[in-house]
Design an enzyme around this catalytic site. Structure first.
Site, short mmCIF file in Angstrom:
data_model
loop_
_atom_site.label_atom_id
_atom_site.label_comp_id
_atom_site.label_asym_id
_atom_site.label_seq_id
_atom_site.Cartn_x
_atom_site.Cartn_y
_atom_site.Cartn_z
N CYS A 1 -17.22 -30.41 -54.84
CA CYS A 1 -15.93 -30.70 -54.20
C CYS A 1 -15.72 -29.80 -52.97
O CYS A 1 -16.29 -28.71 -52.87
CB CYS A 1 -14.78 -30.42 -55.17
SG CYS A 1 -14.68 -31.53 -56.57
N ASN B 1 -16.41 -31.98 -49.20
CA ASN B 1 -17.19 -32.42 -50.36
C ASN B 1 -18.60 -32.80 -49.91
O ASN B 1 -18.80 -33.35 -48.82
CB ASN B 1 -16.51 -33.57 -51.12
CG ASN B 1 -16.15 -34.76 -50.27
OD1 ASN B 1 -15.88 -34.63 -49.09
ND2 ASN B 1 -16.13 -35.93 -50.87
N GLU C 1 -13.10 -28.08 -52.26
CA GLU C 1 -12.44 -26.82 -52.61
C GLU C 1 -13.47 -25.77 -53.02
O GLU C 1 -13.40 -24.61 -52.63
CB GLU C 1 -11.46 -27.03 -53.77
CG GLU C 1 -10.31 -27.98 -53.46
CD GLU C 1 -10.60 -29.44 -53.77
OE1 GLU C 1 -11.76 -29.88 -53.60
OE2 GLU C 1 -9.68 -30.14 -54.20
N CYS D 1 -9.27 -31.05 -58.39
CA CYS D 1 -9.69 -31.46 -59.73
C CYS D 1 -9.60 -30.26 -60.69
O CYS D 1 -9.44 -29.10 -60.28
CB CYS D 1 -11.11 -32.02 -59.70
SG CYS D 1 -12.40 -30.75 -59.65
N1 THU Z 1 -13.52 -34.43 -54.63
C1 THU Z 1 -13.22 -33.26 -54.00
O1 THU Z 1 -13.86 -32.88 -53.02
N2 THU Z 1 -12.19 -32.51 -54.51
C2 THU Z 1 -11.44 -32.84 -55.60
O2 THU Z 1 -10.62 -32.05 -56.03
C3 THU Z 1 -11.62 -34.15 -56.23
C4 THU Z 1 -12.82 -34.93 -55.80
C5 THU Z 1 -14.64 -35.23 -54.10
C6 THU Z 1 -15.83 -35.29 -55.00
C7 THU Z 1 -16.48 -36.61 -54.59
O3 THU Z 1 -17.31 -36.36 -53.48
C8 THU Z 1 -15.31 -37.45 -54.14
O4 THU Z 1 -14.22 -36.57 -53.92
C9 THU Z 1 -14.90 -38.51 -55.13
O5 THU Z 1 -14.70 -37.97 -56.39
#
Ligand code: THU
Length: 159
Positions: free
Chosen positions: A69, A58, A71, A106
């Site tokens: 994110c 992320n 992913e 997410c």
């Molecule tokens: N985040 C991800 O990298 N992947 C997800 O599927 C959910 C959230 C990250 C985004 C942000 O930097 C942190 O987690 C908190 O939301």
């Protein structure tokens, strides 16, 4: 590489060795998480149908909205190098310094993934370690999803 590259007509689930490798790559990618605002560190590793692994973390931003994110970082790295068919994804996410959660992708990332795979065959692994993980198909995480199939033939029919 041979174990990584699955027979597309065969069993859609990864073998144990390939799962460990993919989770290990996600854990390694998590170390690069840029998350000074949330402190939530995520790493992802994406396996393409051709057997390549693309990793992502992320990447947060002071303006919050532009945050991406882990992913999607991995997906966009793969697509930008010509890989558009995905077989499996491993995700490792937890608050900084811990590895205590199963962090599922997410909703936006689920939708982005659905663009590049058969959701029923795409395996999503969420892991605390190489040994401690859960597995679901993308289809189970995104039921009744809207995808490229909805637009197939659209131009011919409508224009
Ligand atoms: N985040 C991800 O990298 N992947 C997800 O599927 C959910 C959230 C990250 C985004 C942000 O930097 C942190 O987690 C908190 O939301």
């Amino acid at each position: 590489m041979t174990e990584r590259k699955r027979d597309r007509d065969g069993d859609s689930r990864l073998g144990e060795k390939a799962r460990r490798e993919l989770i290990g790559a996600a854990l390694a990618a998590r170390r690069f998480s840029y998350s000074p605002y949330s402190g939530y560190q995520v790493g992802a590793a994406l396996l393409t149908e051709s057997g390549r692994i693309f990793t992502g973390c992320n990447v947060e931003n002071a303006a919050f909205g532009p945050t991406v994110c882990a992913e999607r970082t991995a997906v966009f790295k793969a697509v930008s190098e010509g890989e558009t068919k995905f077989a499996a994804l491993a995700v490792t996410g937890s608050p900084r310094g811990k590895m205590t959660q199963f962090s599922w992708p997410c909703g936006v990332c689920r939708q982005v993934l659905a663009e590049f795979c058969d959701p029923e065959r795409m395996e999503i692994l969420v892991a605390k370690s190489e040994e401690d993980y859960e597995s679901r198909s993308l289809g189970a995480l995104l039921p009744e999803g809207f995808g490229p199939g909805n637009l197939a033939g659209f131009k011919e029919k409508e224009h």
